[in-house]
Design a protein around this motif. Structure first.
Motif, PDB file in Angstrom:
ATOM      1  N   ARG A 171       0.640  -1.662   0.022  1.00 41.28           N
ATOM      2  CA  ARG A 171       0.137   0.118  -0.272  1.00 41.28           C
ATOM      3  C   ARG A 171       1.053   1.764  -0.009  1.00 41.28           C
ATOM      4  O   ARG A 171       1.269   1.445   0.802  1.00 41.28           O
ATOM      5  CB  ARG A 171      -0.839   0.140   1.312  1.00 41.28           C
ATOM      6  CG  ARG A 171      -1.782   0.559   0.736  1.00 41.28           C
ATOM      7  CD  ARG A 171      -3.376   0.742   2.315  1.00 41.28           C
ATOM      8  NE  ARG A 171      -2.858   1.456   3.637  1.00 41.28           N
ATOM      9  CZ  ARG A 171      -2.858   0.347   3.831  1.00 41.28           C
ATOM     10  NH1 ARG A 171      -3.016  -0.320   4.368  1.00 41.28           N
ATOM     11  NH2 ARG A 171      -1.952   1.293   5.867  1.00 41.28           N
ATOM     12  N   GLN A 185      -8.036 -12.426  -3.491  1.00 41.26           N
ATOM     13  CA  GLN A 185      -8.810 -11.583  -2.899  1.00 41.26           C
ATOM     14  C   GLN A 185      -8.438 -11.049  -2.085  1.00 41.26           C
ATOM     15  O   GLN A 185      -8.446  -9.882  -1.170  1.00 41.26           O
ATOM     16  CB  GLN A 185     -10.507 -11.680  -3.593  1.00 41.26           C
ATOM     17  CG  GLN A 185     -10.616 -11.964  -4.308  1.00 41.26           C
ATOM     18  CD  GLN A 185     -10.437 -13.503  -5.502  1.00 41.26           C
ATOM     19  OE1 GLN A 185      -9.946 -13.754  -4.085  1.00 41.26           O
ATOM     20  NE2 GLN A 185     -10.495 -13.526  -6.748  1.00 41.26           N
ATOM     21  N   GLU A 186      -8.385 -12.671  -0.768  1.00 41.19           N
ATOM     22  CA  GLU A 186      -8.440 -11.591   0.721  1.00 41.19           C
ATOM     23  C   GLU A 186      -7.154 -11.224   1.292  1.00 41.19           C
ATOM     24  O   GLU A 186      -6.900 -10.626   2.267  1.00 41.19           O
ATOM     25  CB  GLU A 186      -8.243 -13.534   1.488  1.00 41.19           C
ATOM     26  CG  GLU A 186      -7.691 -12.957   3.077  1.00 41.19           C
ATOM     27  CD  GLU A 186      -7.665 -14.420   3.760  1.00 41.19           C
ATOM     28  OE1 GLU A 186      -6.942 -14.567   4.745  1.00 41.19           O
ATOM     29  OE2 GLU A 186      -8.606 -15.809   2.857  1.00 41.19           O
ATOM     30  N   VAL A 201      -5.120  -9.345  -0.924  1.00 42.27           N
ATOM     31  CA  VAL A 201      -5.166  -7.850  -1.451  1.00 42.27           C
ATOM     32  C   VAL A 201      -5.784  -6.854  -1.044  1.00 42.27           C
ATOM     33  O   VAL A 201      -5.392  -5.907  -0.383  1.00 42.27           O
ATOM     34  CB  VAL A 201      -6.323  -7.844  -3.093  1.00 42.27           C
ATOM     35  CG1 VAL A 201      -5.810  -5.911  -3.354  1.00 42.27           C
ATOM     36  CG2 VAL A 201      -5.223  -8.414  -4.121  1.00 42.27           C
ATOM     37  N   GLN A 202      -7.018  -7.445  -0.130  1.00 43.90           N
ATOM     38  CA  GLN A 202      -8.320  -6.852   1.348  1.00 43.90           C
ATOM     39  C   GLN A 202      -7.068  -6.640   1.659  1.00 43.90           C
ATOM     40  O   GLN A 202      -7.002  -5.902   2.675  1.00 43.90           O
ATOM     41  CB  GLN A 202      -8.915  -7.603   1.235  1.00 43.90           C
ATOM     42  CG  GLN A 202     -10.083  -6.815   2.299  1.00 43.90           C
ATOM     43  CD  GLN A 202     -10.707  -5.579   1.356  1.00 43.90           C
ATOM     44  OE1 GLN A 202     -11.179  -5.457  -0.119  1.00 43.90           O
ATOM     45  NE2 GLN A 202     -11.033  -4.070   1.773  1.00 43.90           N
ATOM     46  N   ARG A 203      -6.129  -7.243   2.096  1.00 46.40           N
ATOM     47  CA  ARG A 203      -5.718  -7.506   3.718  1.00 46.40           C
ATOM     48  C   ARG A 203      -4.492  -6.301   3.602  1.00 46.40           C
ATOM     49  O   ARG A 203      -4.020  -5.621   4.450  1.00 46.40           O
ATOM     50  CB  ARG A 203      -4.933  -8.276   4.295  1.00 46.40           C
ATOM     51  CG  ARG A 203      -4.286  -8.809   5.067  1.00 46.40           C
ATOM     52  CD  ARG A 203      -3.424  -9.846   6.315  1.00 46.40           C
ATOM     53  NE  ARG A 203      -2.718  -9.784   6.787  1.00 46.40           N
ATOM     54  CZ  ARG A 203      -2.490 -11.282   7.736  1.00 46.40           C
ATOM     55  NH1 ARG A 203      -2.909 -12.298   7.114  1.00 46.40           N
ATOM     56  NH2 ARG A 203      -1.934 -11.017   8.615  1.00 46.40           N
ATOM     57  N   MET A 250      -4.928  -3.647   1.996  1.00 51.26           N
ATOM     58  CA  MET A 250      -5.234  -2.096   1.610  1.00 51.26           C
ATOM     59  C   MET A 250      -5.911  -2.396   3.087  1.00 51.26           C
ATOM     60  O   MET A 250      -5.971  -0.591   3.542  1.00 51.26           O
ATOM     61  CB  MET A 250      -6.785  -2.118   0.643  1.00 51.26           C
ATOM     62  CG  MET A 250      -6.519  -1.950  -1.117  1.00 51.26           C
ATOM     63  SD  MET A 250      -7.544  -1.852  -1.935  1.00 51.26           S
ATOM     64  CE  MET A 250      -8.822  -3.455  -0.990  1.00 51.26           C
ATOM     65  N   ASP A 251      -6.127  -2.994   3.875  1.00 52.24           N
ATOM     66  CA  ASP A 251      -6.682  -2.313   4.941  1.00 52.24           C
ATOM     67  C   ASP A 251      -5.527  -2.779   5.935  1.00 52.24           C
ATOM     68  O   ASP A 251      -6.065  -2.038   7.622  1.00 52.24           O
ATOM     69  CB  ASP A 251      -8.048  -3.590   5.455  1.00 52.24           C
ATOM     70  CG  ASP A 251      -8.582  -3.842   4.667  1.00 52.24           C
ATOM     71  OD1 ASP A 251      -9.035  -2.882   3.930  1.00 52.24           O
ATOM     72  OD2 ASP A 251      -9.529  -4.216   4.540  1.00 52.24           O
ATOM     73  N   ALA A 308      -4.068  -5.539  -9.589  1.00 54.28           N
ATOM     74  CA  ALA A 308      -4.538  -5.217  -8.705  1.00 54.28           C
ATOM     75  C   ALA A 308      -4.399  -3.725  -8.192  1.00 54.28           C
ATOM     76  O   ALA A 308      -4.851  -2.649  -7.791  1.00 54.28           O
ATOM     77  CB  ALA A 308      -3.460  -5.712  -7.388  1.00 54.28           C
ATOM     78  N   HIS A 324      -6.501  -0.822  -8.334  1.00 54.55           N
ATOM     79  CA  HIS A 324      -6.594  -0.114  -6.913  1.00 54.55           C
ATOM     80  C   HIS A 324      -5.824   1.216  -6.820  1.00 54.55           C
ATOM     81  O   HIS A 324      -4.409   0.928  -6.641  1.00 54.55           O
ATOM     82  CB  HIS A 324      -6.856  -1.357  -5.153  1.00 54.55           C
ATOM     83  CG  HIS A 324      -7.863  -2.146  -5.084  1.00 54.55           C
ATOM     84  ND1 HIS A 324      -8.921  -1.943  -5.113  1.00 54.55           N
ATOM     85  CD2 HIS A 324      -7.597  -3.128  -6.497  1.00 54.55           C
ATOM     86  CE1 HIS A 324      -9.165  -3.070  -5.274  1.00 54.55           C
ATOM     87  NE2 HIS A 324      -8.654  -3.956  -5.880  1.00 54.55           N
TER      88      HIS A 324
END
Length: 492
Positions: A155, A328-329, A331-333, A335-336, A351, A355
């Motif tokens: 990120r 998907q998990e 990429v989300q992790r 970002m978060d 990705a 994003h």
């Protein structure tokens, strides 16, 4: 009675046969029969009768295979349609039951798409399936249809570092700043020299001081860099030529500086402190991991590189916390949380394109490819490999790559907007050099014309008058002092 019993048996048999036929039809309903893709100009004969039908196993991963309504679409679906049109076969696509790519379990059995091929549940696997030596031992792979490697997804706000105190110097490289300083000093010296040589800049060289001293020339050049007018104002054509060329040079240079500096500020992606896997190991702010049971995990496990071994040991000790189940998990992790994902670089590029707050580190290791898996000794392996090569030669694979990896971000990343090097401004510096040369030649022409007229009036040779004029203008103070001393002696 016998006739009635016979009739009853026939009716019951017919009902049972109809029920079995209905159940068989219901079992085939979940499978998706893919139609040929019109992007490749295929005809409807690809789904005609009499053609062999292949069962294809795949996995849901954006943008390779995605569910849109009741159909599947994506890069792999377009590729499969193109192969079916070229090799003339029908196919039925089914998503892998356990959602895995394929790894060896504790009992020696294979999971995922590799396991389905080994169990003859599928004929081929068309998916982002990495070609590895372990998989090649149990199945056969075609020529890779997509090349990739292992990268680091980050990120931006966790990967960026604070701007330096001299961040305003970032639009140009050190070499460009050095060349700019040299061009500035050279131009100011040429202004000083040409203004002294040109007879139009003063009426009487022996009795007056030229306005274009070296300090005034430096001030004039600095004023042009700031887009401000500065005195003294040039009068001779030669001096004006140099001034105009310098103004044009500064306008183009300032435009390039402002554009590049604006892009650097808007991107917000300063030089990444995590450039390599070694940087990732040394830092303590980010956790990192990969897909559980993926080829990337086993790459680090089998690598002899000390850095790679440190990465594997870190992930193995914290596998319950840092390993993820799906892409998907991951990429989300990223970002978060403060998490860096190690995985396929081509998927990370997607990705980052989808994003805009994500970025991939520059280093990519472990060059590898995605191939179509078939059973060993399958008659489809070689034809599929040849078809993949033909699609690459025809540019269809590049078309698919651009189609499904199209970026929705308008960001300008640091690797695309780096400091401008001197070759990028080479034409600008060349134009300035030509202008300086023209200005000097014009000054010499003006002085030559004036010397010729003075030679005719004084009845002297043109060369001697020209030489005297140059000496007078370049040593004006010394000449004036000598003339004053001579006049003083004469009066005495």
């Amino acid at each position: 009675m016998d006739k009635g019993l016979h009739f009853t048996v026939c009716v019951v048999t017919a009902v049972l046969l109809l029920r079995e036929s209905s159940q068989a039809g219901e079992e085939k309903d979940p499978e998706v029969l893919a139609a040929p893709n019109p992007d490749f100009g295929t005809d409807s004969r690809g789904a005609g009768e009499g053609l062999p039908t292949l069962t294809v196993t795949t996995i849901l991963e954006d943008p390779y295979v995605m569910v849109r309504g009741a159909e599947l679409e994506g890069y792999c679906m377009d590729l499969l349609a193109a192969l079916a049109a070229m090799l003339r076969f029908q196919y039925r696509v089914r998503v892998v039951a356990d959602g895995q790519y394929g790894a060896v379990a504790a009992g020696g059995n294979w999971s995922g798409m590799i396991g389905e091929i080994l169990r003859r549940e599928a004929d081929i696997a068309v998916a982002p399936l990495t070609v590895t030596s372990a998989r090649e031992e149990v199945v056969s792979f075609t020529t890779p249809f997509l090349q990739t490697g292992i990268g680091i997804l980050l990120r931006k706000d966790t990967a960026s570092q604070d701007m330096s105190f001299f961040h305003f110097l970032s639009p140009f490289s050190k070499e460009t700043w050095t060349a700019l300083l040299f061009a500035y000093l050279l131009t100011c010296f040429c202004l000083f020299l040409v203004a002294r040589l040109s007879p139009c800049e003063w009426n009487e060289p022996k009795n007056e001081e030229n306005h274009f001293t070296f300090l005034n020339s430096l001030w004039f050049g600095a004023g042009a860099l700031a887009l401000q007018g500065a005195t003294p104002r040039p009068q001779a054509l030669s001096v004006r030529v140099i001034a105009v060329v310098w103004w044009l040079f500064t306008l183009a240079l300032l435009a390039a500086y402002i554009a590049n500096f604006t892009a650097l500020l808007s991107s917000g992606s300063e030089q990444l402190p995590i450039q390599t896997f070694e940087d990732l190991v040394k830092q303590r702010n980010l956790e990192f991991g990969t897909l559980e049971g993926s080829s990337t995990f086993y790459y680090f496990k089998n690598s002899k590189n000390p850095i790679h071994q440190m990465i594997y040991e870190y992930m193995e000790k914290r596998r319950e916390h840092v390993l993820v189940k799906t892409y998907q998990e991951a990429v989300q992790r990223v970002m978060d949380s403060n998490y860096a994902f190690i995985g396929e670089s081509i998927s990370q590029d997607l990705a980052a394109a989808r994003h805009c707050n994500l970025i991939r580190a520059p280093e990519v290791i472990g060059a590898r490819g995605f191939g179509i898996a078939t059973a060993q000794a399958s008659p489809w392996t070689k034809p599929l490999s040849i078809a993949v090569l033909k699609l690459r030669e025809a540019g269809d694979l590049d078309y698919l790559r651009n189609k499904w990896w199209e970026s929705s971000c308008l960001r300008q990343s640091r690797d695309r907007w780096g400091p401008l090097e001197p070759p990028a401004l080479g034409g600008l510096f060349l134009t300035l050099g030509i202008g300086l040369a023209l200005g000097i030649l014009a000054a010499l022409a003006e002085l030559s014309s004036s010397s010729r007229r003075a030679a005719v009036h004084a009845k002297k040779s043109c060369c001697s008058v020209f030489t005297e004029e140059i000496c007078t203008r370049l040593r004006i103070k010394g000449t004036a002092r000598q003339s004053q001393e001579t006049s003083g002696k004469a009066n005495a």
